[in-house]
Design a protein around this motif. Structure first.
Motif, PDB file in Angstrom:
ATOM      1  N   ARG A  43       0.821  -1.218   0.000  1.00 59.78           N
ATOM      2  CA  ARG A  43       0.000   0.000   0.000  1.00 59.78           C
ATOM      3  C   ARG A  43       0.850   1.260   0.000  1.00 59.78           C
ATOM      4  O   ARG A  43       0.373   2.365   0.264  1.00 59.78           O
ATOM      5  CB  ARG A  43      -0.927   0.007   1.209  1.00 59.78           C
ATOM      6  N   GLY A  44       2.149   1.112  -0.252  1.00 62.37           N
ATOM      7  CA  GLY A  44       3.025   2.258  -0.436  1.00 62.37           C
ATOM      8  C   GLY A  44       3.660   2.806   0.819  1.00 62.37           C
ATOM      9  O   GLY A  44       4.326   3.852   0.756  1.00 62.37           O
ATOM     10  N   LEU A  45       3.517   2.134   1.966  1.00 59.19           N
ATOM     11  CA  LEU A  45       4.142   2.642   3.185  1.00 59.19           C
ATOM     12  C   LEU A  45       5.633   2.310   3.206  1.00 59.19           C
ATOM     13  O   LEU A  45       6.086   1.339   2.594  1.00 59.19           O
ATOM     14  CB  LEU A  45       3.456   2.052   4.421  1.00 59.19           C
ATOM     15  N   ASP A  46       6.386   3.137   3.934  1.00 50.67           N
ATOM     16  CA  ASP A  46       7.823   2.934   4.126  1.00 50.67           C
ATOM     17  C   ASP A  46       7.995   1.988   5.320  1.00 50.67           C
ATOM     18  O   ASP A  46       7.791   2.390   6.472  1.00 50.67           O
ATOM     19  CB  ASP A  46       8.489   4.287   4.389  1.00 50.67           C
ATOM     20  N   VAL A  47       8.355   0.751   5.044  1.00 53.44           N
ATOM     21  CA  VAL A  47       8.385  -0.289   6.075  1.00 53.44           C
ATOM     22  C   VAL A  47       9.799  -0.834   6.232  1.00 53.44           C
ATOM     23  O   VAL A  47      10.459  -1.193   5.242  1.00 53.44           O
ATOM     24  CB  VAL A  47       7.435  -1.452   5.714  1.00 53.44           C
ATOM     25  N   LEU A  48      10.254  -0.891   7.471  1.00 53.73           N
ATOM     26  CA  LEU A  48      11.538  -1.519   7.811  1.00 53.73           C
ATOM     27  C   LEU A  48      11.261  -2.780   8.621  1.00 53.73           C
ATOM     28  O   LEU A  48      10.495  -2.741   9.593  1.00 53.73           O
ATOM     29  CB  LEU A  48      12.400  -0.561   8.644  1.00 53.73           C
ATOM     30  N   VAL A  49      11.872  -3.905   8.225  1.00 50.42           N
ATOM     31  CA  VAL A  49      11.751  -5.165   8.960  1.00 50.42           C
ATOM     32  C   VAL A  49      13.102  -5.489   9.590  1.00 50.42           C
ATOM     33  O   VAL A  49      14.121  -5.547   8.886  1.00 50.42           O
ATOM     34  CB  VAL A  49      11.330  -6.329   8.039  1.00 50.42           C
ATOM     35  N   LEU A  50      13.115  -5.688  10.899  1.00 47.10           N
ATOM     36  CA  LEU A  50      14.341  -6.026  11.628  1.00 47.10           C
ATOM     37  C   LEU A  50      14.238  -7.461  12.145  1.00 47.10           C
ATOM     38  O   LEU A  50      13.249  -7.824  12.790  1.00 47.10           O
ATOM     39  CB  LEU A  50      14.542  -5.065  12.800  1.00 47.10           C
ATOM     40  N   GLU A  51      15.241  -8.267  11.878  1.00 46.55           N
ATOM     41  CA  GLU A  51      15.252  -9.665  12.301  1.00 46.55           C
ATOM     42  C   GLU A  51      16.535  -9.931  13.095  1.00 46.55           C
ATOM     43  O   GLU A  51      17.635  -9.629  12.619  1.00 46.55           O
ATOM     44  CB  GLU A  51      15.177 -10.590  11.076  1.00 46.55           C
ATOM     45  N   GLY A  52      16.381 -10.513  14.287  1.00 45.64           N
ATOM     46  CA  GLY A  52      17.538 -10.759  15.136  1.00 45.64           C
ATOM     47  C   GLY A  52      18.447 -11.858  14.629  1.00 45.64           C
ATOM     48  O   GLY A  52      19.648 -11.846  14.872  1.00 45.64           O
ATOM     49  N   GLY A  53      17.886 -12.836  13.913  1.00 45.63           N
ATOM     50  CA  GLY A  53      18.676 -13.962  13.430  1.00 45.63           C
ATOM     51  C   GLY A  53      19.157 -13.762  12.011  1.00 45.63           C
ATOM     52  O   GLY A  53      19.045 -12.672  11.441  1.00 45.63           O
ATOM     53  N   PRO A  54      19.706 -14.825  11.407  1.00 43.88           N
ATOM     54  CA  PRO A  54      20.307 -14.704  10.080  1.00 43.88           C
ATOM     55  C   PRO A  54      19.288 -14.662   8.958  1.00 43.88           C
ATOM     56  O   PRO A  54      18.141 -15.066   9.121  1.00 43.88           O
ATOM     57  CB  PRO A  54      21.158 -15.965   9.972  1.00 43.88           C
ATOM     58  N   ARG A  55      19.731 -14.198   7.833  1.00 41.71           N
ATOM     59  CA  ARG A  55      18.954 -14.323   6.606  1.00 41.71           C
ATOM     60  C   ARG A  55      19.627 -15.394   5.760  1.00 41.71           C
ATOM     61  O   ARG A  55      20.733 -15.197   5.238  1.00 41.71           O
ATOM     62  CB  ARG A  55      18.926 -13.008   5.846  1.00 41.71           C
ATOM     63  N   GLN A  56      18.971 -16.545   5.627  1.00 45.00           N
ATOM     64  CA  GLN A  56      19.532 -17.655   4.855  1.00 45.00           C
ATOM     65  C   GLN A  56      19.210 -17.393   3.386  1.00 45.00           C
ATOM     66  O   GLN A  56      18.237 -17.900   2.837  1.00 45.00           O
ATOM     67  CB  GLN A  56      18.925 -18.988   5.321  1.00 45.00           C
ATOM     68  N   ALA A  57      20.055 -16.576   2.751  1.00 41.88           N
ATOM     69  CA  ALA A  57      19.759 -16.109   1.401  1.00 41.88           C
ATOM     70  C   ALA A  57      20.089 -17.131   0.329  1.00 41.88           C
ATOM     71  O   ALA A  57      19.580 -17.058  -0.788  1.00 41.88           O
ATOM     72  CB  ALA A  57      20.521 -14.811   1.130  1.00 41.88           C
ATOM     73  N   ASP A  58      20.950 -18.100   0.628  1.00 40.55           N
ATOM     74  CA  ASP A  58      21.365 -19.092  -0.358  1.00 40.55           C
ATOM     75  C   ASP A  58      21.279 -20.489   0.245  1.00 40.55           C
ATOM     76  O   ASP A  58      22.284 -21.169   0.447  1.00 40.55           O
ATOM     77  CB  ASP A  58      22.800 -18.804  -0.813  1.00 40.55           C
ATOM     78  N   PRO A  59      20.072 -20.938   0.581  1.00 39.54           N
ATOM     79  CA  PRO A  59      19.940 -22.198   1.326  1.00 39.54           C
ATOM     80  C   PRO A  59      20.472 -23.413   0.580  1.00 39.54           C
ATOM     81  O   PRO A  59      20.877 -24.395   1.209  1.00 39.54           O
ATOM     82  CB  PRO A  59      18.437 -22.300   1.589  1.00 39.54           C
ATOM     83  N   GLU A  60      20.470 -23.371  -0.750  1.00 38.90           N
ATOM     84  CA  GLU A  60      20.969 -24.538  -1.482  1.00 38.90           C
ATOM     85  C   GLU A  60      22.426 -24.815  -1.132  1.00 38.90           C
ATOM     86  O   GLU A  60      22.865 -25.965  -1.135  1.00 38.90           O
ATOM     87  CB  GLU A  60      20.811 -24.316  -2.984  1.00 38.90           C
ATOM     88  N   ASN A  61      23.167 -23.759  -0.814  1.00 37.59           N
ATOM     89  CA  ASN A  61      24.571 -23.924  -0.431  1.00 37.59           C
ATOM     90  C   ASN A  61      24.798 -23.788   1.065  1.00 37.59           C
ATOM     91  O   ASN A  61      25.840 -24.194   1.577  1.00 37.59           O
ATOM     92  CB  ASN A  61      25.433 -22.889  -1.175  1.00 37.59           C
ATOM     93  N   GLN A  62      23.856 -23.186   1.782  1.00 40.69           N
ATOM     94  CA  GLN A  62      24.024 -22.982   3.220  1.00 40.69           C
ATOM     95  C   GLN A  62      23.404 -24.109   4.048  1.00 40.69           C
ATOM     96  O   GLN A  62      23.801 -24.321   5.195  1.00 40.69           O
ATOM     97  CB  GLN A  62      23.369 -21.656   3.637  1.00 40.69           C
ATOM     98  N   TRP A  63      22.411 -24.805   3.511  1.00 40.49           N
ATOM     99  CA  TRP A  63      21.669 -25.806   4.272  1.00 40.49           C
ATOM    100  C   TRP A  63      21.987 -27.203   3.754  1.00 40.49           C
ATOM    101  O   TRP A  63      22.463 -27.393   2.637  1.00 40.49           O
ATOM    102  CB  TRP A  63      20.164 -25.583   4.147  1.00 40.49           C
ATOM    103  N   SER A  64      21.686 -28.187   4.593  1.00 34.62           N
ATOM    104  CA  SER A  64      21.780 -29.581   4.179  1.00 34.62           C
ATOM    105  C   SER A  64      20.515 -30.297   4.661  1.00 34.62           C
ATOM    106  O   SER A  64      19.669 -29.702   5.328  1.00 34.62           O
ATOM    107  CB  SER A  64      23.007 -30.229   4.816  1.00 34.62           C
ATOM    108  N   HIS A  65      20.397 -31.565   4.332  1.00 34.98           N
ATOM    109  CA  HIS A  65      19.293 -32.364   4.851  1.00 34.98           C
ATOM    110  C   HIS A  65      19.698 -33.143   6.099  1.00 34.98           C
ATOM    111  O   HIS A  65      18.918 -33.951   6.597  1.00 34.98           O
ATOM    112  CB  HIS A  65      18.783 -33.327   3.773  1.00 34.98           C
TER     113      HIS A  65
END
Length: 591
Positions: free
Chosen positions: A23-45
């Protein structure tokens, strides 16, 4: 000054952020933990690599896994499964998205109305809430789960037991049905092969049946982030919010800063009212402290972190309900061993359920080896057959309840993990004021006083205890009807999942923190949009869908109350989070 700052990028925060950014608002999201931006290389099964609470990639801690997890105090012997990171707990959920039971809302007049937690109802009707459920179901999207052998066995048990099939998403009677899951249906080569070279996007789309829903989701390989099969918020609402300017006229992409822990909600007195003005946060890597103003603050840290931050910020608590009513689903496990193949470890993990309005629910859960062992090794009845602590309940299962050990466990596991079938019993747990979150008296860490999870005074209500026994009996009987040769009941020890209601909304200002708009009763311009806002345990269904629908409703209220906007759920159509414009944005961002 920002329009809105959202604290937490778990199950609810990204919903509010994406809707308001659209709706066009200026929104900032703050997260205390990590951002797993590349899970294919960062995660495993690997299950330990994912779920180790000290250094797993799905833990409650900062981005740097060599640093210790954040400390939380528990007053008794229990375990709280708490995650940090973009996506929060939805990173490891099974995608289960059942609706809440109508009986937990104001105005319900069904014949079973008295069966629910009538002292802690939602302050609006179920009919009012349904459009928000439908909006989220379309956005994720929520679909009938892909099913396999373990679901066929479950349905066989239900039919033999005499349960009818439910065909509606609204829970109105005792019945069984396929789960409604936030997992994309398999397409292309997905579901027809286990060859990894054939499971890359776009040749394969949707669920690949890898059997590892609990370890995040990064399949199909090479897919843009919003096309991953499981619709955790890092795969759905976060891409939606990052593409807000591309999908709605006047939209504005939100800003997301991860690995940054909010230390306090800044506020000031304005006449008779306390008013939220902004936040202060700390970069976990550099230690730098930042502060920013906002017209509205949305607290979405989760059922443990939201009251912790409230206390650490020095916000008012005149009725002493901040942190109280900490509620879960008083789980139990019923496990069956079969002569035939069950497919326990294969496919989407949980795709069939049974509902008993006013009592709770049962869902089948396929488990990998480590989580299967974990499920079998916790019990309030101790080691089955070796000592008696007074809780070795007997019933339609074999022998007393309890943890399996020794030759019995060996024989069970030697039969093969894919000859087991697991039912998770989800009890409708009535709100108990004695369960609470308070600031720990242990030394503060870099972010302030840690949370103390106090369930030592946990007095389950008589009705909750009755509900659990009722549900466990039904689970064992259905398991037997499915053809199990032996049935075990674990009497599971306290492991807190599905936690909610610790900052509950309610009809009365005597036993709630939030009003019917999800705004804090004593702090203007401060809203809460996580599981802690839920009024009760929903009658038993998993809470994520209800939390996200409530967050959507809260976003509308914020837009109307403080930005002169209008509602949209009653006028517009939702944007499906798999939209091609979002995929293009994810590709452009390298996500």
């Amino acid at each position: 000054m920002r329009d809105v700052i959202v604290i937490g990028a778990g199950g609810g925060g990204p919903v509010v952020a994406a809707e308001l950014a659209g709706r066009g608002l200026d929104v900032l999201v703050l997260e205390g933990g990590p951002r797993q931006a590349d899970p294919e290389n960062q995660w495993s099964h690997a299950e330990n690599d994912a779920n180790n609470p000290n250094n797993g990639f799905l833990r409650f801690g900062p981005e740097d896994r060599s640093k210790p997890a954040w400390f939380r105090e528990w007053t008794t012997n229990l375990f709280t499964w708490q995650l940090s990171g973009v996506g929060g707990t939805t990173q490891h959920y099974y995608g289960n998205s059942p609706r809440p039971m109508p009986g937990v809302f104001r105005g319900y007049a069904g014949a079973d109305a008295a069966e629910y937690d009538t002292g802690h109802l939602f302050p609006f009707t179920y009919d009012e809430f349904v459009p928000y459920l439908e909006w989220v179901e379309a956005t994720l999207p929520v679909e009938t789960a892909a099913m396999g052998t373990k679901e066929a066995l479950t349905f066989r048990g239900c039919e033999s037991y005499g349960l009818p099939l439910q065909t509606s998403r609204n829970i109105t009677r005792n019945a069984f049905r396929p789960q409604q899951n936030a997992i994309l249906q398999p397409g292309g080569t997905a579901g027809t092969t286990d060859r990894s070279d054939l499971l890359a996007y776009p040749q394969a789309t949707g669920c690949t049946f890898c059997g590892h829903c609990f370890q995040g989701c990064y399949l199909p390989r090479q897919a843009p982030r919003n096309q991953f099969a499981k619709r955790s918020t890092d795969n759905s609402y976060v891409p939606l919010g990052l593409s807000a300017d591309a999908i709605r006229p006047g939209g504005r992409a939100f800003e997301l800063i991860a690995d940054s822990f909010v230390q306090s909600i800044r506020h000031e007195q304005e006449g008779a009212h306390t008013v939220a003005r902004g936040v202060t946060w700390r970069n976990n890597t550099t230690g730098e402290i930042f502060s920013e103003d906002a017209r509205v603050v949305v607290l979405a840290g989760g059922a443990t972190e939201s009251p912790r931050l409230w206390f650490n910020s020095g916000l008012p608590n005149p009725n002493d309900w901040v942190g109280r009513g900490h509620t879960d689903h008083f789980f139990d496990w019923v496990v069956g061993s079969f002569d035939e193949y069950t497919g326990n470890s294969k496919g989407a993990n949980s795709s069939a359920r049974m509902d008993f309005p006013g009592r709770g629910g049962i869902e089948n859960v396929g488990l990998g080896p480590a989580i299967q062992a974990f499920a079998l090794s916790l019990s309030d009845s101790g080691a089955r057959g070796f000592y008696n602590n007074g809780r070795g309940f007997t019933g339609p299962w074999d022998g007393p309840a309890g943890r399996l050990v020794g030759n019995e466990l060996k024989d069970l596991m030697m039969g093969g993990i894919d000859n087991l079938l697991n039912f998770l019993v989800i009890t409708d747990d009535h709100v108990e004021p004695g369960n609470r979150i308070t600031p720990s008296l242990f030394p503060a860490d870099e972010n302030g006083a840690p949370a103390k999870i106090d369930v030592s005074l946990r007095h389950r209500t008589r009705r909750t205890l009755e509900n659990r026994e009722f549900m466990v009996h039904r689970a064992a009987e259905i398991m037997r009807a499915a053809g199990a040769k032996k049935v075990y009941r674990l009497d599971w020890a306290p492991l807190l999942l599905h936690v909610h209601s610790s900052m509950r909304m309610g009809e009365s200002d005597q036993n709630s923190v939030l009003d019917a708009n999800a705004e804090a009763r004593w702090v203007k311009r401060l809203f809460i949009a996580d599981n802690s806002a839920l009024a009760n345990s929903l009658g038993g269904p998993n809470p994520t869908l209800a939390t996200q629908a409530l967050a959507t409703r809260t976003a509308e209220r914020i837009f109307q109350m403080y930005f002169g906007g209008d509602s949209w759920v009653d006028k517009e159509a939702p944007v499906v989070s798999t939209d091609a414009r979002i995929s293009a944005r994810m590709n452009a961002m390298g996500l």
